[in-house]
Enzyme design. Structure first.
Site: not given
Ligand code: GBH
Length: 469
Positions: A83, A127, A172, A301, A303, A373
């Site tokens: 991707r 992106h 996103e 995605n 995390y 992701e």
């Molecule tokens: C992704 O963003 C991206 O697609 C990627 O490019 C990036 O490198 C990767 O993850 C790592 O960061 O915003 O207060 O709700 C993830 C972005 C991070 C958004 C965590 C939501 C939670 C805290 N996300 N975030 S809040």
């Protein structure tokens, strides 16, 4: 490598897609080559104080000049899919008009080399790197941008067509709309609740226009998808006020995209929550129908989860800080979730991914799901033999893949998993201070080195599943 069937504790379906993910601005570099013009991320990163250490994506992982080497890395991993994203300002420098041949050639070569390597190309059109000229004309809060995006999608459908196995319109849009135009932590760094909601709508519209262009040109020959960062939001207690706080975040974080795209409607509760910001008059007749043009799958995605509680009614005051939670910010408190965290300070919670997948199983029956992701930032270290050790990343990945496996057993239709990220790269507002790669990049020499997690992932793919640990 232990491939005995009984060593495998979590076996994935035989046609499960195993991939890695990257994004153009985060790895390509070559910011001014072959006709590429600045995107909003070039402008933002060159603005003092916006990105840690003043880092920019000018060189990044120099992928623009290392395509073959990076595909060779993926061959070693054994991935079935890759991707990547296409930098709009490489292809259409002003965001309008005819395409630049050299920009198209770069992605043609990438796709050709992937196909030669037996790796399915999964391309994301957006992106986050909007051509700066389109931002100057109003950016995503401005309706025209959605139409320009639809035209760019048509250019790419014509240029690469069904050699791309999966077309993803947006990555996103929540981050792009609410971090870009709401709290200003991402490019273009604007801080307006109204702008963030207008942007969100125009992302939905632009997504739909892009789907129409792709579908008309490609029929069912490519999969057409959208990737959302869905917020796995949990209330701190079952107190109705806390549950309602979670509902608010779900509305402005998740359903602001899910409902237009999958139901052709805005969430009624979001309209009510945001009444003090807008009457949504910028939504025109037919927009939501366009936004809901059928797609083939949903990319997710994931995390970390969010833990929220209600602000006590007597403590609710007009919110004056820039926020990415238009209409919800004064009513909701974000609590630090307990337990271990990654180097981003994000809590680690694989169960929340399992819950999220079951929610989508129930809410979107018939929609295949793909984890587009998942991964973790850690400070890895080299041992005296020069091996890059990252045991915490391996543990994170193992736990999250086990959660995906459990969701599949529970009936969620998850077709694939893309690990973020193939390479250490430009981590947006954190610059190069955070490393998400399973391949280490020495940014001084651009030397790539497999971390332990890369070796581990190659074994998982070769086995088609996880072993006990
Ligand atoms: C992704 O963003 C991206 O697609 C990627 O490019 C990036 O490198 C990767 O993850 C790592 O960061 O915003 O207060 O709700 C993830 C972005 C991070 C958004 C965590 C939501 C939670 C805290 N996300 N975030 S809040």
């Amino acid at each position: 490598l232990d491939t005995r069937p009984d060593a495998i504790t979590h076996r994935f379906p035989p046609d499960f897609r195993w991939g890695t993910a990257t994004a153009a601005y985060q790895i390509e570099g070559a910011a001014a080559e072959d006709g590429r013009t600045p995107s909003i991320w070039d402008t933002f990163s060159r603005t003092p104080g916006k990105v840690r250490n003043g880092d920019t994506g000018d060189i990044a992982a120099d992928h623009y000049h290392r395509v073959s080497e990076d595909i060779a890395l993926m061959r070693r991993l054994g991935v079935t899919d890759y991707r990547f994203s296409i930098a709009w300002p490489r292809v259409q420098p002003t965001g309008r008009g005819p395409a630049v041949q050299k920009g198209l050639d770069f992605y043609r070569r990438l796709v050709d080399e992937l196909l030669e390597a037996g790796i399915r190309p999964v391309a994301t059109l957006y992106h986050w790197d909007l051509p700066q000229e389109l931002e100057d004309a109003g950016g995503w809060p401005h309706r025209e941008t959605a139409y320009r995006f639809g035209e760019y999608a048509q250019i790419m459908a014509d240029a690469l067509g069904d050699r791309v196995a999966t077309w993803t319109t947006l990555n996103e849009p929540w981050c792009a709309a609410f971090l870009g135009y709401g709290n200003g932590v991402h490019a273009p760094g604007r801080t307006s609740n109204l702008a963030s909601l207008r942007a969100a709508h125009h992302f939905n519209l632009g997504h739909g226009l892009a789907v129409q262009a792709l579908r008309t040109t490609l029929g069912t020959r490519s999969e057409i998808s959208l990737t959302l960062n869905l917020h796995a939001v949990r209330p701190d207690s079952q107190d109705p006020a806390d549950v309602d706080a979670a509902r608010r975040i779900d509305a402005v974080g998740n359903r602001v995209f899910l409902d237009p795209v999958f139901r052709g409607a805005l969430p009624q509760d979001l309209i009510e929550d945001t009444a003090a910001v807008t009457d949504w008059a910028f939504v025109q007749d037919g927009d939501l129908q366009i936004a809901s043009t059928r797609i083939d799958s949903l990319g997710i995605n994931y995390y970390s989860p969010s833990l929220v509680a209600a602000v006590a009614p007597e403590a609710v005051v007009p919110f004056t800080e820039p926020s990415p939670w238009a209409g919800a910010e004064q009513y909701v408190r974000f609590l630090p979730a307990p337990g271990p965290r990654t180097a981003m300070d994000w809590p680690i919670d694989a169960d929340a991914l399992h819950e999220l997948l079951l929610r989508l199983r129930d809410d979107l029956p018939g929609t295949p799901l793909v984890i587009t992701e998942n991964g973790a930032a850690y400070d890895d270290y080299a041992d005296p033999q020069g091996e890059v050790k990252d045991p915490e990343r391996v543990a994170y990945l193992h736990a999250h893949l086990a959660a995906v496996h459990r969701a599949i057993e529970d009936g969620a239709d998850v077709r694939g998993y893309f690990l973020w990220s193939l390479l250490d790269n430009f981590e947006w507002a954190y610059g190069y201070s955070k490393r998400f790669g399973i391949v280490h990049v020495d940014f001084a020499t651009q030397r790539r080195t497999f971390k332990d997690s890369a070796r581990w992932y190659a074994e998982v793919i070769a086995r088609g599943g996880l072993t006990a640990e």
